[in-house]
Design a protein around this motif. Structure first.
Motif, short mmCIF file in Angstrom:
data_model
loop_
_atom_site.label_atom_id
_atom_site.label_comp_id
_atom_site.label_asym_id
_atom_site.label_seq_id
_atom_site.Cartn_x
_atom_site.Cartn_y
_atom_site.Cartn_z
N THR A 108 -8.83 7.42 3.62
CA THR A 108 -8.98 6.14 4.34
C THR A 108 -7.77 5.24 4.18
N LYS A 109 -6.95 5.24 2.92
CA LYS A 109 -5.87 4.60 2.80
C LYS A 109 -4.73 5.27 3.37
N ASN A 110 -4.59 6.45 3.24
CA ASN A 110 -3.71 7.40 4.11
C ASN A 110 -3.59 6.94 5.74
N ARG A 111 -4.90 6.79 6.17
CA ARG A 111 -4.84 6.41 7.63
C ARG A 111 -4.58 4.81 7.78
N GLU A 112 -4.56 4.09 6.69
CA GLU A 112 -4.57 2.71 6.83
C GLU A 112 -2.90 2.57 6.61
N LEU A 113 -2.06 3.49 5.75
CA LEU A 113 -0.89 3.67 5.90
C LEU A 113 -0.09 3.80 6.81
N GLN A 114 -0.70 4.75 7.73
CA GLN A 114 -0.17 5.41 9.21
C GLN A 114 -0.13 4.19 9.98
N LEU A 115 -1.16 3.52 9.93
CA LEU A 115 -1.58 2.42 10.99
C LEU A 115 -0.39 1.34 10.78
N ALA A 116 -0.18 1.15 9.47
CA ALA A 116 0.59 -0.04 8.95
C ALA A 116 1.97 0.33 9.38
N ARG A 117 2.41 1.68 9.16
CA ARG A 117 3.72 2.38 9.64
C ARG A 117 4.08 2.37 10.92
N ASP A 118 2.87 2.55 11.73
CA ASP A 118 2.92 2.62 13.22
C ASP A 118 2.93 1.13 13.75
N ALA A 119 2.53 0.13 13.22
CA ALA A 119 2.72 -1.28 13.50
C ALA A 119 4.02 -1.61 13.31
N ALA A 120 4.61 -1.22 12.20
CA ALA A 120 5.95 -1.60 12.12
C ALA A 120 6.94 -1.06 12.76
N VAL A 121 6.77 0.20 13.23
CA VAL A 121 7.60 0.90 14.28
C VAL A 121 7.41 0.18 15.62
N ARG A 159 0.76 -1.15 -0.04
CA ARG A 159 0.07 -0.03 -0.06
C ARG A 159 1.10 1.25 -0.03
N ASP A 160 2.16 1.13 -0.71
CA ASP A 160 2.97 2.30 -0.50
C ASP A 160 2.50 3.40 -1.25
N SER A 161 2.62 4.70 -0.51
CA SER A 161 2.46 5.89 -0.86
C SER A 161 0.99 6.13 -1.47
N LEU A 162 0.90 7.03 -2.48
CA LEU A 162 -0.41 7.39 -2.93
C LEU A 162 -0.83 6.45 -4.53
N TYR A 163 0.39 5.85 -4.66
CA TYR A 163 0.25 5.07 -5.66
C TYR A 163 -1.07 4.36 -5.88
N SER A 164 -1.24 3.28 -4.98
CA SER A 164 -2.40 2.63 -4.81
C SER A 164 -3.76 3.43 -4.94
N VAL A 165 -3.81 4.52 -4.33
CA VAL A 165 -5.08 5.30 -4.30
C VAL A 165 -5.25 5.77 -5.72
N GLU A 166 -4.36 6.12 -6.32
CA GLU A 166 -4.42 6.66 -7.87
C GLU A 166 -4.83 5.64 -8.41
N SER A 167 -4.16 4.41 -8.36
CA SER A 167 -4.62 3.02 -9.09
C SER A 167 -6.16 2.93 -9.03
N ASP A 168 -6.58 2.88 -7.83
CA ASP A 168 -7.97 2.57 -7.45
C ASP A 168 -8.78 3.52 -8.06
N SER A 169 -8.35 4.89 -8.18
CA SER A 169 -9.23 5.90 -8.93
C SER A 169 -9.36 5.60 -10.28
N VAL A 170 -8.05 5.36 -11.04
CA VAL A 170 -7.96 4.90 -12.37
C VAL A 170 -9.00 3.66 -12.79
N LYS A 171 -9.00 2.69 -11.78
CA LYS A 171 -9.77 1.51 -11.95
C LYS A 171 -11.28 1.99 -11.90
N SER A 172 -11.59 2.69 -10.96
CA SER A 172 -13.07 3.28 -10.64
C SER A 172 -13.61 3.83 -12.15
N SER A 173 -12.68 4.75 -12.75
CA SER A 173 -13.03 5.25 -13.76
C SER A 173 -13.32 4.39 -15.04
N ARG A 174 -12.24 3.41 -14.89
CA ARG A 174 -12.61 2.25 -15.95
C ARG A 174 -13.89 1.45 -15.94
#
Length: 739
Positions: free
Chosen positions: A346-359, A264-279
């Motif tokens: 939502t995905k930004n929050r999930e990314l933060q939670l995952a990073r916090d879990a690793a730390v 779920r690295d960075s905003l790439y996944s979000v942009e990818s989902d947005s592109v998928k939604s448009s498709r």
């Protein structure tokens, strides 16, 4: 005319808003159509791998194939798959469209699969609307209508998931999931198994059965990884991070958390989902436009036999309908934008939670290892102390051999613990390089002198090739530099026999107040195989199991070197040929201090301290350590009183006169630091030496700030112990007597 116009208007509105397919005559599905069968297999695979845009594109091709063949049953199967995919995406309106179109076609053809499939889709829609009981009743009807194994397995999976959401129905859910764990589905065996394991993991988490939850989640993760089931892989990784942390399996939690971060690295996944939604919207709009084209063709046919007024009404109605569809499309696109924004947050929050879990997992592991290494020092002090005392009591020769072996083992264990603590401090960012006066030539000489005995045992020649152009005085951290060279030269000696180890230091250039110095440690030892050179700097790596067994060691030395050089913004490099030796090299940028006067070489004179009539206060909570310390002091005819905690130490220091205090730092109740602060309030002159099994959070500066004169780390070498007492207590008594 009016009844005819009314009838035509009704037919047009029905065509446009119900979106029925053109009338299809019932025909047998061509089950011997290998091309269509291959298409459906590809669609299932893409769908299960969450590549749904590609699945919908393949499904579009399959639908055109079925329509060209005028095979109604194949068209129904395509509409069923469309509805399933859009339900997976939680896009109920699109799923409802294909569900309605499927039902329209089922009115013109008898098809057992279609009836069961329709009930299955209806059940999933009911569940998404929050009515699981109604959904389950429809699944029971669907089972009666079908004997298709794949559809029945899908129904069983949905039953398990619906029962899991109902109170007091967990056993029924487990029964369904267990039935799918060893299914024999012809198309989706592994996917159904993975979903079943995932469902069981969720149930066992709710029941607080962590062991079974981890087992099922790991099974689901393995299947997802092997088959590229993206959503299941992400979900099970998230579960396992939480479960491993809960059970203290931090070495497992960190890779899971990092996998989640990478996924779920960075905003790439979000942009990818947005592109998928448009498709998805493009594909759906394309389907709607195809429906409109069909209806236009029908209007064209009607126009040949209808009056001009009828055509005008029909065209006007069609125009209004198209405008309505465009308005609906615009509204849907606006809703998608809003949903995409929500998804971004939502995905930004999930990314933060995952990073916090690793730390958090890394911090927990670091603290755990630090605590273990600290706690091991107390019994190790007893081992090394008693061994020293026994060796000094003139044991028999056969006993002396055993005691020397015991001493070697104790020293080895102490070095191992020190290495772990050093790595933990670096990982926890609790080490920073100092900038103090540093004579580099003296640092290297001291390291080589300290390792001369090891070199003699290996029959190695130690050579120092030092560039005299290097400034005599630099600002750096001599302790950390010594650790780097001790590890590198010590390693070279250990893996070299009857050879030579050369240490090279060269001045590369001077830039203002900075000197760039090149270092090289070269040996003629066993060398390192090419395929193992990349991993040699990892923790506990020594090239191979055979090397570890033959040469021993912890495999942490090079890890420490790499980490310490990182503190200096430097990188270590390796060149090696197996059987011909190794060369480690790196560069350091060191600040010059030219104004310092060159130190005159001198030899440290061994001082014989007088310990006569010394009376000390020993503060130690461990009973065994009390006995050992008292015994070691008595060897030098030093008497002592014992305080078992900080409070008692303060009371004894107030009531008695002592020449000095040996203060343990880590004690229950009042710590040694707090006790020292209190004693300094009424006796600022008495020498206090801190004795500590130093841990990750300990700071030598804190000990000195509290009032300690010196620090000795347990377990310690007896010679160092006596020297510290001599320097700080015996000499203080001499100075006091002469004033």
């Amino acid at each position: 005319m009016k009844p005819r116009i009314t009838y035509l208007l009704f037919m047009i509105w029905a065509l446009l808003f119900v979106w029925p397919a053109t009338t299809l005559w019932a025909q047998e599905e061509n089950m011997a159509d290998p091309e269509f069968t291959a298409m459906m297999a590809e669609i299932r695979s893409l769908r299960n791998q969450d590549r749904r845009v590609e699945a919908l594109e393949s499904l579009e091709r399959a639908t055109k194939h079925a329509e060209a063949a005028e095979n109604t049953q194949q068209i129904i199967r395509c509409d069923f798959m469309y509805a399933e995919i859009y339900l997976d995406l939680e896009r109920v309106p699109e799923a409802q469209f294909y569900y309605d179109r499927m039902n329209e076609q089922l009115e013109t053809v008898e098809y057992f699969y279609g009836n069961a499939a329709g009930l299955y889709i209806d059940a999933r829609i009911s569940s998404m609307e929050g009515n699981n009981n109604l959904a389950l009743s429809k699944l029971i009807e669907a089972k009666k209508e079908s004997n298709d194994r794949n559809l029945l397995n899908r129904i069983t999976l949905s039953e398990g998931e619906f029962y899991a959401q109902l109170p007091n129905s967990t056993d029924r859910a487990i029964t369904r999931f267990n039935a799918l764990r060893e299914n024999s589905d012809p198309f989706e065996k592994d996917y159904l198994r993975a979903r079943a394991f995932m469902g069981l993991a969720d149930i066992y988490i709710a029941q607080d059965d962590t062991e079974n939850a981890i087992s099922n989640a790991e099974n689901a993760l393995k299947l997802a990884q092997d088959n590229e089931f993206a959503k299941i892989y992400e979900y099970t990784n998230r579960l396992l991070v939480s479960l491993y942390q809960k059970t203290g399996q931090y070495d497992q939690a960190i890779p899971a958390a990092l996998s989640l971060l990478n996924l779920r690295d960075s905003l790439y996944s979000v942009e990818s989902d947005s592109v998928k939604s448009s498709r998805y919207n493009e594909l759906m709009n394309k389907t709607l436009l195809e429906q409109v084209d069909r209806q236009r063709a029908e209007i064209s046919e009607l126009s040949e036999s209808a009056s001009r007024s009828e055509i005008t009404v029909i065209l006007t109605t069609s125009f209004l309908t198209i405008i309505s569809l465009l308005a609906i499309s615009l509204y849907r696109n606006n809703q998608i934008k809003l949903k995409t924004n929500d998804l971004l947050q939502t995905k930004n929050r999930e990314l933060q939670l995952a990073r916090d879990a690793a730390v958090q997992a890394m911090e927990a592991k670091t603290n755990f290892l630090s605590t273990v290494s600290h706690e091991l020092r107390t019994p190790l002090y007893a081992v090394t102390g008693l061994t020293h005392l026994l060796i000094e009591e003139k044991p028999r020769k056969n006993q002396l051999d055993h005691l020397k072996s015991l001493k070697f083992s104790g020293d080895y264990l102490l070095n191992f613990i020190n290495d772990i603590l050093q790595i933990n401090k670096i990982d926890a960012e609790k080490l920073e390089p100092l900038e103090v006066d540093c004579n580099l030539h003296k640092v290297l000489n001291d390291v080589l002198n300290g390792l001369q005995q090891s070199a003699k045992e290996q029959r190695d020649e130690l050579i120092l090739d030092y560039d005299t152009q290097i400034p005599s005085h630099l600002l750096s951290d001599p302790v950390k530099l010594s650790q780097i060279f001790m590890n590198l030269v010590g390693n070279a000696i250990k893996f070299t026999k009857d050879g030579q180890v050369e240490v090279i230091a060269r001045l590369l250039k001077r830039e203002g107040e900075y000197a760039h110095v090149y270092f090289e440690i070269r040996d003629s030892g066993i060398g390192i195989e090419a395929e193992r050179q990349e991993s040699i700097f990892d923790s506990f790596e020594q090239g191979s199991i055979q090397i570890n067994r033959e040469y021993g060691g912890t495999g942490l030395g090079l890890t420490i070197v790499k980490s310490l050089l990182g503190l200096f913004d430097s990188t270590i490099h390796l060149e090696s040929e197996y059987g011909k030796g190794s060369t480690f090299y790196f560069e350091l940028k060191l600040k010059c201090k030219d104004l310092l006067i060159e130190e005159l070489p001198f030899e440290d004179a061994k001082v014989d301290y007088s310990f006569d009539d010394l009376h000390l206060l020993v503060v130690e909570d461990n009973k065994i350590n009390q006995v050992i310390t008292r015994k070691m002091l008595s060897k030098k005819e030093i008497t002592c009183d014992i305080a078992s905690d900080g409070t008692q130490a303060i009371e004894l220091a107030k009531a008695n006169r002592y020449d000095g205090i040996l203060m343990d730092i880590h004690m229950p109740g009042i710590s040694g630091v707090e006790a020292t602060i209190e004693i300094r309030k009424f006796d600022p002159q008495i020498p206090i030496i801190a004795l500590t099994a130093i841990s990750l959070d300990d700071s030598l500066e804190e000990f000195y700030a509290a009032g300690c004169n010196d620090v000795v780390t347990k377990p310690f070498k007896p010679e160092l112990f006596y020297d510290k007492i001599g320097e700080n207590i015996s000499e203080a008594r001499v100075r006091k007597s002469t004033t």
